[in-house]
Design a protein around this motif. Sequence first.
Motif, PDB file in Angstrom:
ATOM      1  N   ASP A  62      -2.717  -4.267  -8.826  1.00 22.87           N
ATOM      2  CA  ASP A  62      -3.593  -5.383  -8.467  1.00 22.87           C
ATOM      3  C   ASP A  62      -3.189  -5.989  -7.125  1.00 22.87           C
ATOM      4  OD1 ASP A  62      -5.037  -4.999 -10.790  1.00 22.87           O
ATOM      5  OD2 ASP A  62      -4.099  -6.669 -11.866  1.00 22.87           O
ATOM      6  N   ILE A  63      -1.895  -6.029  -6.853  1.00 22.01           N
ATOM      7  CA  ILE A  63      -1.424  -6.545  -5.561  1.00 22.01           C
ATOM      8  C   ILE A  63      -1.859  -5.610  -4.433  1.00 22.01           C
ATOM      9  CG2 ILE A  63       0.583  -7.175  -4.168  1.00 22.01           C
ATOM     10  CD1 ILE A  63       2.003  -7.864  -6.833  1.00 22.01           C
ATOM     11  N   THR A  64      -1.824  -4.304  -4.684  1.00 17.62           N
ATOM     12  CA  THR A  64      -2.270  -3.378  -3.634  1.00 17.62           C
ATOM     13  C   THR A  64      -3.733  -3.618  -3.308  1.00 17.62           C
ATOM     14  OG1 THR A  64      -2.863  -1.561  -5.137  1.00 17.62           O
ATOM     15  CG2 THR A  64      -0.613  -1.564  -4.278  1.00 17.62           C
ATOM     16  N   ILE A  65      -4.544  -3.897  -4.306  1.00 15.73           N
ATOM     17  CA  ILE A  65      -5.963  -4.169  -4.079  1.00 15.73           C
ATOM     18  C   ILE A  65      -6.131  -5.453  -3.262  1.00 15.73           C
ATOM     19  CG2 ILE A  65      -8.181  -4.681  -5.199  1.00 15.73           C
ATOM     20  CD1 ILE A  65      -7.165  -1.746  -5.420  1.00 15.73           C
ATOM     21  N   GLU A  66      -5.318  -6.466  -3.563  1.00 13.59           N
ATOM     22  CA  GLU A  66      -5.347  -7.701  -2.780  1.00 13.59           C
ATOM     23  C   GLU A  66      -4.939  -7.443  -1.331  1.00 13.59           C
ATOM     24  OE1 GLU A  66      -2.853 -10.598  -4.694  1.00 13.59           O
ATOM     25  OE2 GLU A  66      -3.881 -10.350  -6.610  1.00 13.59           O
ATOM     26  N   GLY A  67      -4.214  -6.362  -1.094  1.00 16.68           N
ATOM     27  CA  GLY A  67      -3.736  -6.019   0.235  1.00 16.68           C
ATOM     28  C   GLY A  67      -4.749  -5.290   1.083  1.00 16.68           C
ATOM     29  N   LEU A  68      -5.973  -5.220   0.627  1.00 15.59           N
ATOM     30  CA  LEU A  68      -7.043  -4.633   1.439  1.00 15.59           C
ATOM     31  C   LEU A  68      -7.774  -5.754   2.159  1.00 15.59           C
ATOM     32  CD1 LEU A  68      -8.459  -2.063  -1.139  1.00 15.59           C
ATOM     33  CD2 LEU A  68      -6.961  -1.588   0.804  1.00 15.59           C
ATOM     34  N   THR A  73      -3.580  -3.420   4.563  1.00 13.74           N
ATOM     35  CA  THR A  73      -2.776  -4.347   5.349  1.00 13.74           C
ATOM     36  C   THR A  73      -1.295  -4.081   5.054  1.00 13.74           C
ATOM     37  OG1 THR A  73      -2.733  -6.023   3.618  1.00 13.74           O
ATOM     38  CG2 THR A  73      -4.591  -6.107   5.185  1.00 13.74           C
ATOM     39  N   ASP A  74      -0.435  -4.854   5.688  1.00 12.75           N
ATOM     40  CA  ASP A  74       1.002  -4.706   5.425  1.00 12.75           C
ATOM     41  C   ASP A  74       1.323  -4.944   3.949  1.00 12.75           C
ATOM     42  OD1 ASP A  74       1.486  -4.097   8.073  1.00 12.75           O
ATOM     43  OD2 ASP A  74       2.116  -6.135   8.605  1.00 12.75           O
ATOM     44  N   LEU A  75       0.630  -5.915   3.338  1.00 10.85           N
ATOM     45  CA  LEU A  75       0.841  -6.188   1.909  1.00 10.85           C
ATOM     46  C   LEU A  75       0.500  -4.961   1.077  1.00 10.85           C
ATOM     47  CD1 LEU A  75       1.489  -8.024  -0.494  1.00 10.85           C
ATOM     48  CD2 LEU A  75      -0.898  -8.828  -0.401  1.00 10.85           C
ATOM     49  N   TYR A 110       0.662  -1.786   1.934  1.00  9.14           N
ATOM     50  CA  TYR A 110       1.700  -0.760   2.074  1.00  9.14           C
ATOM     51  C   TYR A 110       2.993  -1.155   1.363  1.00  9.14           C
ATOM     52  CZ  TYR A 110      -1.296   1.545   5.466  1.00  9.14           C
ATOM     53  OH  TYR A 110      -2.339   2.190   6.073  1.00  9.14           O
ATOM     54  N   GLU A 111       3.337  -2.435   1.428  1.00 10.19           N
ATOM     55  CA  GLU A 111       4.546  -2.890   0.754  1.00 10.19           C
ATOM     56  C   GLU A 111       4.395  -2.760  -0.764  1.00 10.19           C
ATOM     57  OE1 GLU A 111       7.566  -6.730   0.833  1.00 10.19           O
ATOM     58  OE2 GLU A 111       5.692  -6.822   1.937  1.00 10.19           O
ATOM     59  N   ALA A 112       3.243  -3.167  -1.287  1.00  3.98           N
ATOM     60  CA  ALA A 112       2.998  -3.066  -2.729  1.00  3.98           C
ATOM     61  C   ALA A 112       2.964  -1.609  -3.168  1.00  3.98           C
ATOM     62  CB  ALA A 112       1.693  -3.767  -3.095  1.00  3.98           C
ATOM     63  N   GLN A 113       2.375  -0.740  -2.364  1.00  4.90           N
ATOM     64  CA  GLN A 113       2.307   0.677  -2.716  1.00  4.90           C
ATOM     65  C   GLN A 113       3.704   1.296  -2.762  1.00  4.90           C
ATOM     66  OE1 GLN A 113      -0.621   2.428  -3.586  1.00  4.90           O
ATOM     67  NE2 GLN A 113       0.985   3.761  -4.357  1.00  4.90           N
ATOM     68  N   LYS A 114       4.563   0.861  -1.847  1.00  5.56           N
ATOM     69  CA  LYS A 114       5.951   1.343  -1.835  1.00  5.56           C
ATOM     70  C   LYS A 114       6.677   0.921  -3.118  1.00  5.56           C
ATOM     71  CE  LYS A 114      10.209   0.972   0.799  1.00  5.56           C
ATOM     72  NZ  LYS A 114      10.902   0.335   1.902  1.00  5.56           N
ATOM     73  N   VAL A 115       6.470  -0.326  -3.535  1.00  2.92           N
ATOM     74  CA  VAL A 115       7.091  -0.826  -4.769  1.00  2.92           C
ATOM     75  C   VAL A 115       6.529  -0.072  -5.974  1.00  2.92           C
ATOM     76  CG1 VAL A 115       7.307  -2.835  -6.283  1.00  2.92           C
ATOM     77  CG2 VAL A 115       7.645  -3.087  -3.826  1.00  2.92           C
ATOM     78  N   TYR A 116       5.226   0.125  -5.998  1.00  5.36           N
ATOM     79  CA  TYR A 116       4.585   0.863  -7.086  1.00  5.36           C
ATOM     80  C   TYR A 116       5.205   2.257  -7.207  1.00  5.36           C
ATOM     81  CZ  TYR A 116       0.913   2.907  -9.991  1.00  5.36           C
ATOM     82  OH  TYR A 116       0.219   3.526 -11.012  1.00  5.36           O
ATOM     83  N   ASP A 117       5.291   2.959  -6.090  1.00  3.61           N
ATOM     84  CA  ASP A 117       5.841   4.320  -6.098  1.00  3.61           C
ATOM     85  C   ASP A 117       7.302   4.328  -6.559  1.00  3.61           C
ATOM     86  OD1 ASP A 117       3.408   5.208  -5.147  1.00  3.61           O
ATOM     87  OD2 ASP A 117       4.084   5.432  -3.076  1.00  3.61           O
ATOM     88  N   SER A 118       8.069   3.359  -6.096  1.00  2.00           N
ATOM     89  CA  SER A 118       9.486   3.275  -6.464  1.00  2.00           C
ATOM     90  C   SER A 118       9.645   3.088  -7.982  1.00  2.00           C
ATOM     91  CB  SER A 118      10.140   2.115  -5.716  1.00  2.00           C
ATOM     92  OG  SER A 118      11.453   1.906  -6.163  1.00  2.00           O
TER      93      SER A 118
END
Length: 66
Positions: free
Chosen positions: A36-42, A49-51, A53-61
């Motif tokens: 949901d945070i990644t979606i907010e980052g669009l 946006t930077d948000l 990419y940061e959320a996607q990195k956390v998701y993947d981790s």
Amino acid sequence: MIKLTKEDEKFLRKHLSNVDELLEGTVDDLLSEVYDITIEGLDENDDPTDLYYEAQKVYDSIYLLN
């Protein structure tokens, strides 16, 4: 227990008010919240946006650690 890095936890605490509850639940529930945070980052054009990419990195981790 859900495994995550210190950086992941820092990000989650910054963006989610119910982190402790989520960490006691399932990985799927936590990943859903991070998604949901990644979606907010669009932006308005659905560009990442930077948000995002940061959320996607956390998701993947979190996904890879669990």
